[in-house]
Design a protein around this motif. Structure first.
Motif, short mmCIF file in Angstrom:
data_model
loop_
_atom_site.label_atom_id
_atom_site.label_comp_id
_atom_site.label_asym_id
_atom_site.label_seq_id
_atom_site.Cartn_x
_atom_site.Cartn_y
_atom_site.Cartn_z
N ILE A 20 13.64 -10.45 11.20
CA ILE A 20 13.03 -11.81 10.93
C ILE A 20 13.22 -12.25 12.59
CG2 ILE A 20 13.73 -14.09 10.40
CD1 ILE A 20 14.58 -12.68 7.47
N SER A 21 14.32 -12.23 13.31
CA SER A 21 14.30 -12.66 14.45
C SER A 21 13.47 -11.99 15.51
CB SER A 21 15.55 -12.30 15.11
OG SER A 21 15.80 -12.77 16.34
N GLU A 22 12.90 -10.87 15.35
CA GLU A 22 11.89 -10.06 16.37
C GLU A 22 10.70 -10.30 15.83
OE1 GLU A 22 13.04 -6.16 16.80
OE2 GLU A 22 14.72 -6.52 17.96
N LEU A 23 10.33 -10.44 14.50
CA LEU A 23 9.01 -10.34 14.07
C LEU A 23 8.57 -11.69 13.31
CD1 LEU A 23 8.63 -6.71 12.50
CD2 LEU A 23 8.02 -7.68 14.87
N GLY A 24 9.60 -12.53 12.92
CA GLY A 24 9.14 -13.81 12.33
C GLY A 24 9.01 -13.58 10.80
N TYR A 25 9.24 -12.58 10.19
CA TYR A 25 9.19 -12.41 8.68
C TYR A 25 10.14 -11.22 8.34
CZ TYR A 25 5.81 -8.78 10.41
OH TYR A 25 5.35 -7.98 10.94
N PRO A 26 10.56 -11.17 7.13
CA PRO A 26 11.48 -10.24 6.74
C PRO A 26 10.85 -8.77 6.30
CG PRO A 26 10.80 -11.60 4.81
CD PRO A 26 10.34 -12.00 6.00
N PRO A 27 11.71 -7.79 6.43
CA PRO A 27 11.12 -6.38 6.06
C PRO A 27 11.02 -6.23 4.46
CG PRO A 27 13.42 -6.07 6.27
CD PRO A 27 13.11 -7.62 6.72
N THR A 28 10.08 -5.14 4.21
CA THR A 28 9.65 -4.71 2.87
C THR A 28 10.79 -3.52 2.48
OG1 THR A 28 8.44 -2.65 3.69
CG2 THR A 28 7.28 -4.76 3.13
N ARG A 29 11.16 -3.52 1.39
CA ARG A 29 12.00 -2.66 0.88
C ARG A 29 11.78 -0.99 1.53
NH1 ARG A 29 11.52 -7.29 -1.60
NH2 ARG A 29 12.66 -7.38 -3.39
N ALA A 30 10.39 -0.56 1.61
CA ALA A 30 10.08 0.52 2.12
C ALA A 30 10.29 0.67 3.70
CB ALA A 30 8.65 0.96 2.14
N GLU A 31 10.21 -0.34 4.41
CA GLU A 31 10.67 -0.46 5.81
C GLU A 31 12.16 -0.30 5.96
OE1 GLU A 31 6.93 -3.26 7.37
OE2 GLU A 31 8.76 -4.13 6.91
N ILE A 32 13.02 -1.01 4.92
CA ILE A 32 14.32 -0.82 5.12
C ILE A 32 14.79 0.43 4.78
CG2 ILE A 32 16.47 -1.54 3.81
CD1 ILE A 32 15.32 -4.18 3.19
N ALA A 33 14.23 1.09 3.91
CA ALA A 33 14.66 2.59 3.42
C ALA A 33 14.38 3.51 4.66
CB ALA A 33 13.69 2.98 2.54
N ARG A 34 13.05 3.32 5.27
CA ARG A 34 12.81 3.97 6.58
C ARG A 34 13.77 3.99 7.54
NH1 ARG A 34 7.22 2.81 5.20
NH2 ARG A 34 7.35 1.29 6.87
N ALA A 35 13.91 2.62 7.89
CA ALA A 35 14.89 2.39 9.18
C ALA A 35 16.33 2.95 9.10
CB ALA A 35 14.93 1.05 9.45
N LEU A 36 16.99 2.84 7.66
CA LEU A 36 18.35 2.82 7.42
C LEU A 36 18.39 4.60 6.89
CD1 LEU A 36 19.53 -0.49 6.26
CD2 LEU A 36 19.56 0.93 8.49
N GLY A 37 17.22 5.24 6.48
CA GLY A 37 17.57 6.61 5.94
C GLY A 37 17.75 6.62 4.60
N PHE A 38 17.31 5.72 3.80
CA PHE A 38 17.44 5.79 2.50
C PHE A 38 16.36 6.70 1.85
CE2 PHE A 38 19.00 1.02 2.44
CZ PHE A 38 20.33 1.68 2.86
#
Length: 216
Positions: A20-38
């Motif tokens: 949110i700080s960098e892009l101005g909007y929250p991530p999707t579930r898929a983006e969270i999963a990719r970023a954190l290795g889920f």
């Protein structure tokens, strides 16, 4: 007292704040999963539900980026009774940002959400004539019910590569066609294995010319 976060929950929360700080909007579930290795977006969803129960995020149903940080939401002044009433009218939508971001709301229409079935969450100002053959014209307001669940043949508000469009939805396996209702416009063909498609909602009615004359 708010229960402390587990290390994994803290990682998810930190990633949401960072996005949110960098892009101005929250991530999707898929983006969270990719970023954190889920292994799947479902694992991200479980952590989001836990964060919501602990009160550190607020989730808005029916939208892929429906994550809010209560700590960053402005509080209404004490005794303030001037909160907008009715359905927000969305004008231009900036690339990449949530469709209901405050800066996209032109004004409010006094129609109640329950006027439409299913209930409308917002009105989208129509641009262009790609849907004219089903009576959706330039300047009309399309009533939209927010959901990412869509049946074949429904008229949808779709986001593809940061562009928002209104089209008729057809799906065959991994392939989606967003079809115009005007022979002058070619259909948009999407391979879901290569491109991300987000459904922002389904059309549930039209207000002709934005003048308050609602059509079912």
């Amino acid at each position: 007292m708010t229960r402390p976060l587990t290390p994994r929950q803290q990682n998810v929360h930190d990633f949401i704040v960072k996005t949110i700080s960098e892009l101005g909007y929250p991530p999707t579930r898929a983006e969270i999963a990719r970023a954190l290795g889920f292994r799947s977006p479902n694992a991200a969803e479980e952590h989001l539900r836990a964060l919501e129960r602990k009160g550190v995020i607020r989730m808005i149903p029916g939208t892929s980026r429906g994550i809010r940080l209560p700590a960053q939401e402005p509080e209404a002044p004490e005794g303030d009774t001037t909160a907008p009433q009715g359905l927000p009218i969305i004008g231009e939508v900036a690339a990449g940002s949530p469709i209901l971001a405050a800066e996209h709301i032109d004004r409010y229409c006094p129609l109640p959400p329950e006027y439409f079935t299913p209930r409308a969450d917002y009105l989208l100002k129509v641009r262009g004539l790609s849907m004219k053959d089903v009576g959706i014209l330039e300047g009309d307001l399309l009533a939209v019910h927010r959901t990412d669940r869509v049946r074949d043949g429904q008229i949808v508000v779709a986001r593809l590569e940061d562009e928002v469009t209104v089209k008729r939805f057809h799906r065959h396996g991994y392939r989606v066609t967003l079809a115009a209702e005007n022979p002058d416009f070619a259909p948009i063909e999407i391979d879901l294995r290569q491109h991300e498609l987000e459904i922002e909602g389904i059309g549930v009615g039209v207000i002709r010319g934005g003048n308050g004359q609602a059509l079912g």
